[in-house]
Design an enzyme around this catalytic site. Structure first.
Site, short mmCIF file in Angstrom:
data_model
loop_
_atom_site.label_atom_id
_atom_site.label_comp_id
_atom_site.label_asym_id
_atom_site.label_seq_id
_atom_site.Cartn_x
_atom_site.Cartn_y
_atom_site.Cartn_z
N TYR A 140 14.56 -23.72 -20.81
CA TYR A 140 15.79 -23.02 -20.43
C TYR A 140 15.89 -21.74 -21.24
CZ TYR A 140 20.81 -22.04 -19.89
OH TYR A 140 22.03 -21.46 -19.63
N ASP A 236 11.29 -18.09 -27.36
CA ASP A 236 12.75 -18.23 -27.25
C ASP A 236 13.18 -19.28 -28.26
OD1 ASP A 236 15.38 -18.60 -26.70
OD2 ASP A 236 15.13 -18.88 -24.53
N LYS A 264 22.73 -19.30 -31.01
CA LYS A 264 23.20 -20.54 -31.64
C LYS A 264 23.35 -20.43 -33.17
CE LYS A 264 22.29 -23.25 -27.62
NZ LYS A 264 21.21 -23.01 -26.67
C1 LIG Z 1 21.22 -21.99 -25.47
C2 LIG Z 1 19.96 -21.32 -25.09
C3 LIG Z 1 19.94 -20.10 -24.40
C4 LIG Z 1 21.19 -19.44 -23.90
O1 LIG Z 1 22.03 -19.05 -24.95
P1 LIG Z 1 23.59 -18.80 -24.64
O2 LIG Z 1 24.15 -18.37 -25.96
O3 LIG Z 1 24.13 -20.09 -24.13
O4 LIG Z 1 23.65 -17.72 -23.62
C5 LIG Z 1 18.72 -19.50 -24.15
N1 LIG Z 1 17.57 -20.06 -24.56
C6 LIG Z 1 17.55 -21.22 -25.23
C7 LIG Z 1 16.24 -21.78 -25.70
C8 LIG Z 1 18.74 -21.90 -25.51
O5 LIG Z 1 18.70 -23.05 -26.17
#
Ligand SMILES: *Cc1c(COP(=O)(O)O)cnc(C)c1O
Length: 428
Positions: A140, A236, A264
């Site tokens: 994701y 990511d 995060k």
């Molecule tokens: C949470 C997450 C996102 C999105 O971040 P938001 O602050 O919710 O927009 C993108 N990539 C990864 C791996 C994530 O865990």
């Protein structure tokens, strides 16, 4: 009272919530309305308490309202709220990151993980002058248009189609999807499309659709192939960054991606995202380069100071080791409880991330293809039984659990007894 609030919310907000997983969809009850939190504990509007294993989906590595971060935030509020100008606070956080994370030579702050990914992908396209992005099924990357895609017919050939209404198949067609861990498919795709691939993006520890630890050799292969074809490698680390260790998966694997995205934990509970990496690539960002990227509230001073206070505290000597060790202890104890209950639950753990996979025991789950069919059906009674005991998990069977520094021995012992009672009731 909860139902009444939810009814009101339904009148003014789609499904009553501001992000889909919050809705308790399919769980047969209204979402809990929480009003405050401290450490590992959540308090709802009806006066109930819960041990929180969601922790706002990951940012709160120190737990809710850590006292040092709270002090910093209070000080920050009495200085300035927003500037839209150069400031020393974002400088300090940027310097800390560049100093501590080897692959990051330059960093720019944004306000969410999604924004970080969106900007990094645009930068990759601008830098390479190519259009295609490779992503993996089961990873994701936020709700960026080009990342809201699903595998087309035949996962191994990379074809994708839109997975969200509002994203055209044309937008989706620039994203190529591959199965996690499949080196053969990867090599084949690069052999055909390599010169069109701007970047390959991956969660180096996929943790948004179950928890799917990867073989380090696979990650090394990604580095090798992207280098060979002059495509960029993007880690990511929105979930894994500052969560598993100070330097995240880039440090743990000793792999140097070209770009890394963060979110995060980097904001400690305030809205912060960041993307960074090689200086020559990052300098293509406006105004030093031609890739446009901007934000009115980017590098908000309150968020910057909360973030830096969080990262510094989490990175104190021995702290990551202590958190990961406590999580391992907790996971092992929980595995024993699950085993005794004979319930069909598999527990996957990496550092302070845990995933309770309902619907299978003793499974080796390496990619979504290995998921048991009935994860959500198995999750519903488990979630409700735990709620009844005062344990809060993210309300979805594919989401991971987060441990924080506030989950001390006392809390974890209490949590284990609650798990034991909830699982015993489910077995009856
Ligand atoms: C949470 C997450 C996102 C999105 O971040 P938001 O602050 O919710 O927009 C993108 N990539 C990864 C791996 C994530 O865990």
């Amino acid at each position: 009272m909860t139902q009444e609030l939810f009814d009101r919310a339904l009148r003014v907000t789609p499904a009553g919530v501001h992000s889909p997983v919050r809705s308790f969809k399919g769980l047969g009850r209204a979402p809990i309305f929480f009003k405050s939190a401290k450490g590992a504990i959540l308090f709802d509007v009806e006066g109930n308490e819960y041990i929180d294993f969601c922790q706002s989906f990951g940012p709160l590595i120190l737990g809710h309202r850590d006292k040092d971060v709270e002090e910093e935030v209070k000080a920050a509020i009495s200085d300035v709220w927003s500037l839209g100008a150069a400031d020393p606070y974002s400088l300090e956080l940027a310097e800390w990151i560049v100093e501590n994370i080897a692959p990051v030579e330059r960093v720019r702050f944004v306000s969410s993980g999604t924004e970080a990914v969106m900007s990094a992908l645009r930068l990759a396209r601008g830098y390479t002058n190519r259009s295609k992005i490779v992503k993996f099924d089961g990873c994701y990357h936020g709700h960026v248009d080009s990342m809201l895609v699903k595998a087309g017919s035949g996962l191994a050939n990379g074809q994708s189609s839109s997975s969200s209404s509002g994203v055209s198949d044309k937008q989706a067609s620039d994203t190529l999807i591959l199965p996690l861990g499949d080196e053969e498919a990867l090599e084949k795709l690069f052999a055909i499309e390599g010169k069109n691939i701007a970047a390959l993006i991956i969660e180096p520890l996929p943790a948004n659709f179950g928890l799917l630890p990867l073989d380090i050799k696979f990650l090394e292969k990604l580095r090798e192939l992207t280098q060979q074809y002059n495509s960029l490698l993007i880690f990511d680390e929105v979930i894994s960054g500052f969560r598993l260790s100070k330097g995240g998966m880039a440090e743990i694997t000793n792999i140097t991606p070209d770009l890394i995205t963060y979110g995060k934990v980097i904001g400690g509970g305030f809205p912060v995202g960041a993307f960074g990496g090689r200086a020559d690539i990052m300098d293509q960002i406006a105004p030093s380069g031609a890739v446009y990227q901007a934000g009115t509230l980017s590098a908000n001073p309150i968020s910057m100071r909360a973030g830096l206070a969080t990262l510094k505290k989490a990175a104190k000597a021995g702290q990551y080791e202590a958190l990961n060790k406590r999580a391992t202890y907790f996971a092992n104890e929980l595995r024993n409880i699950i085993k005794k209950s004979k319930l069909n639950i598999e527990l996957v753990q990496v550092g302070s991330l845990l995933w309770l996979c309902s619907g299978g025991q003793g499974l080796s789950i390496k990619s979504p293809a290995d998921f048991p069919k009935n994860i959500q059906e198995g999750f519903k009674p488990l979630f409700l039984a735990l709620l009844n005991e005062g344990i809060y998990l993210a309300p979805n069977g594919y989401e991971v659990m987060f441990l924080s520094h506030a989950h001390d021995d006392e809390i974890l012992t209490l949590a284990l007894s609650k798990f034991e009672r909830a699982l015993a009731r489910l077995t009856k």
